[in-house]
Motif scaffolding. Structure first.
Motif, PDB file in Angstrom:
ATOM      1  N   MET A   1      90.287 -15.901 -11.927  1.00  0.00           N
ATOM      2  CA  MET A   1      90.347 -17.347 -12.062  1.00  0.00           C
ATOM      3  C   MET A   1      89.870 -17.779 -13.434  1.00  0.00           C
ATOM      4  O   MET A   1      90.380 -18.729 -14.014  1.00  0.00           O
ATOM      5  CB  MET A   1      89.492 -17.998 -10.981  1.00  0.00           C
ATOM      6  N   LEU A   2      88.897 -17.048 -13.989  1.00  0.00           N
ATOM      7  CA  LEU A   2      88.403 -17.387 -15.323  1.00  0.00           C
ATOM      8  C   LEU A   2      89.450 -17.071 -16.379  1.00  0.00           C
ATOM      9  O   LEU A   2      89.634 -17.817 -17.330  1.00  0.00           O
ATOM     10  CB  LEU A   2      87.127 -16.601 -15.621  1.00  0.00           C
TER      11      LEU A   2
ATOM     12  N   TYR B   1      85.757 -17.778   0.643  1.00  0.00           N
ATOM     13  CA  TYR B   1      87.125 -17.725   0.121  1.00  0.00           C
ATOM     14  C   TYR B   1      87.804 -19.091   0.227  1.00  0.00           C
ATOM     15  O   TYR B   1      88.563 -19.465  -0.649  1.00  0.00           O
ATOM     16  CB  TYR B   1      87.947 -16.685   0.884  1.00  0.00           C
TER      17      TYR B   1
ATOM     18  N   TRP C   1      90.719 -22.966  -6.905  1.00  0.00           N
ATOM     19  CA  TRP C   1      91.714 -22.363  -7.798  1.00  0.00           C
ATOM     20  C   TRP C   1      93.098 -22.967  -7.574  1.00  0.00           C
ATOM     21  O   TRP C   1      93.805 -23.294  -8.527  1.00  0.00           O
ATOM     22  CB  TRP C   1      91.772 -20.850  -7.569  1.00  0.00           C
TER      23      TRP C   1
ATOM     24  N   LEU D   1      88.170 -11.977  -8.015  1.00  0.00           N
ATOM     25  CA  LEU D   1      88.818 -13.286  -7.980  1.00  0.00           C
ATOM     26  C   LEU D   1      88.200 -14.192  -9.036  1.00  0.00           C
ATOM     27  O   LEU D   1      88.887 -14.950  -9.715  1.00  0.00           O
ATOM     28  CB  LEU D   1      88.608 -13.889  -6.588  1.00  0.00           C
ATOM     29  N   PHE D   2      86.888 -14.070  -9.159  1.00  0.00           N
ATOM     30  CA  PHE D   2      86.135 -14.853 -10.132  1.00  0.00           C
ATOM     31  C   PHE D   2      86.704 -14.604 -11.535  1.00  0.00           C
ATOM     32  O   PHE D   2      87.018 -15.534 -12.272  1.00  0.00           O
ATOM     33  CB  PHE D   2      84.678 -14.381 -10.059  1.00  0.00           C
TER      34      PHE D   2
ATOM     35  N   LEU E   1      84.502 -21.865  -8.974  1.00  0.00           N
ATOM     36  CA  LEU E   1      83.797 -20.789  -9.681  1.00  0.00           C
ATOM     37  C   LEU E   1      82.301 -20.872  -9.415  1.00  0.00           C
ATOM     38  O   LEU E   1      81.661 -19.864  -9.109  1.00  0.00           O
ATOM     39  CB  LEU E   1      84.039 -20.914 -11.186  1.00  0.00           C
TER      40      LEU E   1
ATOM     41  N   LEU F   1      88.557 -26.192 -10.131  1.00  0.00           N
ATOM     42  CA  LEU F   1      88.393 -24.793 -10.538  1.00  0.00           C
ATOM     43  C   LEU F   1      86.934 -24.512 -10.871  1.00  0.00           C
ATOM     44  O   LEU F   1      86.362 -23.507 -10.424  1.00  0.00           O
ATOM     45  CB  LEU F   1      89.279 -24.504 -11.751  1.00  0.00           C
TER      46      LEU F   1
ATOM     47  N   SER G   1      81.546 -19.623  -5.894  1.00  0.00           N
ATOM     48  CA  SER G   1      81.598 -18.174  -5.665  1.00  0.00           C
ATOM     49  C   SER G   1      80.357 -17.519  -6.262  1.00  0.00           C
ATOM     50  O   SER G   1      79.736 -16.668  -5.618  1.00  0.00           O
ATOM     51  CB  SER G   1      82.873 -17.575  -6.248  1.00  0.00           C
TER      52      SER G   1
ATOM     53  N   VAL H   1      86.545 -21.170  -2.729  1.00  0.00           N
ATOM     54  CA  VAL H   1      86.995 -20.626  -4.014  1.00  0.00           C
ATOM     55  C   VAL H   1      88.496 -20.833  -4.185  1.00  0.00           C
ATOM     56  O   VAL H   1      88.965 -21.275  -5.237  1.00  0.00           O
ATOM     57  CB  VAL H   1      86.624 -19.136  -4.085  1.00  0.00           C
TER      58      VAL H   1
END
Lengths: 263, 424
Positions: A89-90, B146, B153, A85-86, B165, B161, B168, B149
């Motif tokens: 998202m990046l 989750y 997002w 997910l990281f 990040l 965002l 997480s 995060v």
């Protein structure tokens, strides 16, 4: 057909609560798995996959494999999917995969590897299950679920366990080596920059560069500031904007200029 | 092994005999306890931080301002619920729900009292007793991230965002340190279930025996809950509000609730694992039978409040860490130290289990201590050397010449004349 399903469910000792749980969770898991393939956004796919993993974990726990279920959540949902997910998202919210092959012969190699792995798995699972009657989870859990698992892992299968962990460590090291390129010189830190500012040739910018804009008339990054001598200062604007030609002259915003016009 | 059952009944057997309705009652009780604890702890935090900053804090709503958080909650619920246009609507709504549900789930394995009578049943205030209870809390915590995060997002905005990040990365790194600090507890108690870990602390609290683990757990629990000085996911000086910047009304309230319930959960886990859980302080064991065993609840919450106060104290004292320093601390200090400590602990454990003579164990301990001191002094020497080199490299530059005003004795005489004039 339906009866067959029910019968196959009752092969083990499926208690009613367990069956209820199965018939609730299994369709949800299958739906989520299908959704994972069909949804457009990569993050939604990742989320649905995480959901599949959690439902599987709940099923494991219901079957008596407590440790496996919890570890499934900690490792797969908590760490692996989170890293996924990281990255997603990046990479960006709406990026779609490019279908151009960068590496020559990647496709046949990938297909060969996939076939190989499926073959390996099939032979392994076949050897483990065919002609081997199931022991049942109660017998395995006789001395406690965790203790039983640890016993197997660290006595009979210790060699395989160590090989797998060595493989994982190698992979982790490999990814670190690939990701980190050796820099010839260490990056300049805030401290280095500060020293350079004060111990350099001139002290002109020791207190920082002038900010952009002309006070009160046009306060934006695309206009050079006016120095005390009335000249636009090059140091006040970004070199990138200058190269792009996105700079407005500060002359029209000069106060004296406007005063003259009014007169 | 377990003592609390009295008639040889362990906690898991005691709880296992609960009828369905009692499980439901306990679930509701846990929910109520968590919500009330949140309301009170928000109030307490504001008052304590205010005291630390020489202010008064909320003191208007109700006696001592006790109803302040309730009033704030009602106000939040009545606010307009905004969803940004760029947001991913489904995920935006799901994220706070994930955060708020998982934090309550973790509380299920926390033992709050010993054997008590509840509605005519002998039971213990603990919803369930899993053999892998502590791992279950870790699993739930990792699902809880989750929420943060996804909130970051799905907001469709840059600051959230970045907050998501950070969070997480932060939680993954600090969960490793936390997990490693728990390993020593597992080794010493021989179990991963919360109730047997408490039973294993009858003689000595693990906070004393496994002091380094305790310290590592306390540090990583602050990192895990995104609290100051590790609140990089919502660093208001850098990221506006971090992951919850775009949230308003009840959805924001859910994040708020989750943060405080998480604090209660990690504090109660710390109590359970390192401070003997619901047991009384040494020497006060007779209080455990007061009120039919319910007095243990007081001990439990006293210890939890101790940790909560630590959270507030840290927030009132320490500035926020820079992100790279925070990560460096997690990966280069906490994790290696925990690994080393686990190796020492397991060696000692095996030695004592194999019946090694006492002088071998003591010798090993001293040897390890000597090694640690040697390594520390080597490290210090290297640090000093680096400092010296740094100074030498500075000398390579010419010294700057600043225009400095000439200081003459005149100034002091003038000053004294000035004061005389005033005195006249």
């Amino acid at each position: 057909m339906h009866n067959l399903f029910i019968q196959s469910l009752q092969v083990g000792r499926t208690a009613t609560p367990e069956a209820v749980q199965f018939w609730i969770l299994a369709p949800l898991a299958v739906l989520a798995a299908l959704g994972m393939l069909l949804v457009k956004k990569a993050v939604h796919s990742a989320l649905l996959l995480a959901w599949v993993m959690i439902t599987l974990a709940i099923l494991y726990i219901a079957q008596g494999a407590l440790f496996l279920g919890i570890v499934q959540v900690v490792v797969y949902t908590g760490a692996v999917m989170m890293l996924f997910l990281f990255i997603l998202m990046l990479v960006g919210v709406d990026s779609s995969d490019s279908l151009v092959e960068n590496i020559k012969g990647q496709r046949p190699a990938a297909i060969a590897a996939a076939v190989g792995i499926v073959g390996l798995l099939l032979s392994l699972i076949g050897r483990a299950t065919l002609n081997h009657p199931a022991t049942g989870v109660e017998a395995i859990n006789a001395n406690g679920n965790v203790q039983g698992l640890a016993n197997e892992l660290f006595t009979q299968y210790v060699w395989a366990f160590e090989v797998v962990s060595a493989l994982l460590i190698t992979a982790a090291l490999g990814s670190m080596v690939l990701a980190h390129s050796q820099k010839p010189k260490s990056r300049t830190s805030q401290r280095d920059l500060s020293i350079a500012r004060f111990r350099g040739d001139s002290l002109a910018h020791a207190a920082g560069l002038p900010g952009s804009g002309v006070y009160a008339l046009h306060n934006a990054v695309d206009v050079p500031a006016l120095g005390p001598d009335g000249q636009p200062s090059d140091a006040s604007i970004s070199k990138v904007l200058e190269a792009r030609g996105d700079i407005i002259a500060s002359k029209p915003f000069e106060l004296t200029h406007i005063d003259e016009e009014e007169n | 092994m377990s003592r609390i059952g009295g008639q040889g009944m362990s906690t898991s057997e005691l709880i296992g005999a609960d009828p369905g309705w009692l499980i439901l009652v306990k679930g509701v009780l846990i929910f109520v306890i968590c919500v009330v604890a949140t309301l009170l702890s928000i109030w307490a935090e504001r008052r304590i931080v205010a005291r630390m900053q020489v202010r008064v804090g909320p003191n208007r709503a109700g006696k001592f301002g006790l109803l302040q958080s309730l009033a704030d909650g009602v106000k939040l619920a009545l606010k307009e619920d905004l969803i940004p246009k760029a947001a991913d609507r489904v995920v935006f709504v799901i994220a706070p729900i994930i955060s708020a549900t998982t934090c309550f789930m973790a509380f299920a394995v926390v033992p709050m009292t010993g054997k008590v009578r509840l509605f005519g049943h002998t039971t213990a205030m603990q919803l369930t007793d899993l053999p892998v209870g502590v791992l279950y809390v870790l699993a739930i915590a990792s699902v809880g991230v989750y929420g943060i995060v996804l909130a970051g997002w799905s907001s469709g905005s840059t600051y959230p965002l970045l907050g998501g990040l950070r969070s997480s990365a932060q939680v993954i790194s600090y969960e490793v340190a936390m997990g490693l600090s728990l390993v020593a507890v597992f080794i010493y108690s021989g179990s991963m279930s919360t109730s047997s870990i408490i039973d294993a602390q009858q003689k000595w609290w693990f906070g004393v025996v496994l002091f380094p683990s305790f310290i590592i757990y306390v540090i990583s629990m602050v990192g895990e809950t995104n609290r100051a000085p590790f609140d990089l996911a919502e660093a208001e000086g850098e990221l506006v509000g971090g992951f919850h910047t775009e949230y308003s009304s009840l959805k924001f309230a859910l994040f708020f609730l989750a943060e405080y319930v998480n604090m209660v959960v990690v504090s109660s886990l710390a109590t359970t694992l390192f401070l003997g859980g619901y047991h009384a302080l040494p020497g006060l064991g007779f209080t455990e039978t007061w009120l039919g065993g319910w007095f243990t609840l007081v001990w439990f919450f006293a210890k939890v409040i101790l940790f909560f106060f630590l959270f507030v104290w840290l927030r009132g004292t320490l500035p926020r860490l820079r992100y790279d320093q925070f990560m460096q601390f997690g990966w280069k200090v906490l994790i290696p130290v925990s690994l080393l400590w686990i190796m020492i602990v397991s060696t000692l454990r095996v030695m004592s289990q194999q019946g090694a003579p006492r002088f071998v164990i003591v010798g090993f301990t001293f040897g390890v201590l000597l090694l640690v001191f040697a390594a520390a002094s080597l490290f210090d020497k290297a640090k000093e050397k680096r400092k010296l080199e740094d100074k030498e490299s500075l000398n390579a530059f010419p010294a700057p010449s600043f225009p400095v005003p000439v200081l003459t004795p005149q100034i002091s005489t003038q000053a004294s004349i000035g004061t005389e004039e005033i005195n006249d």
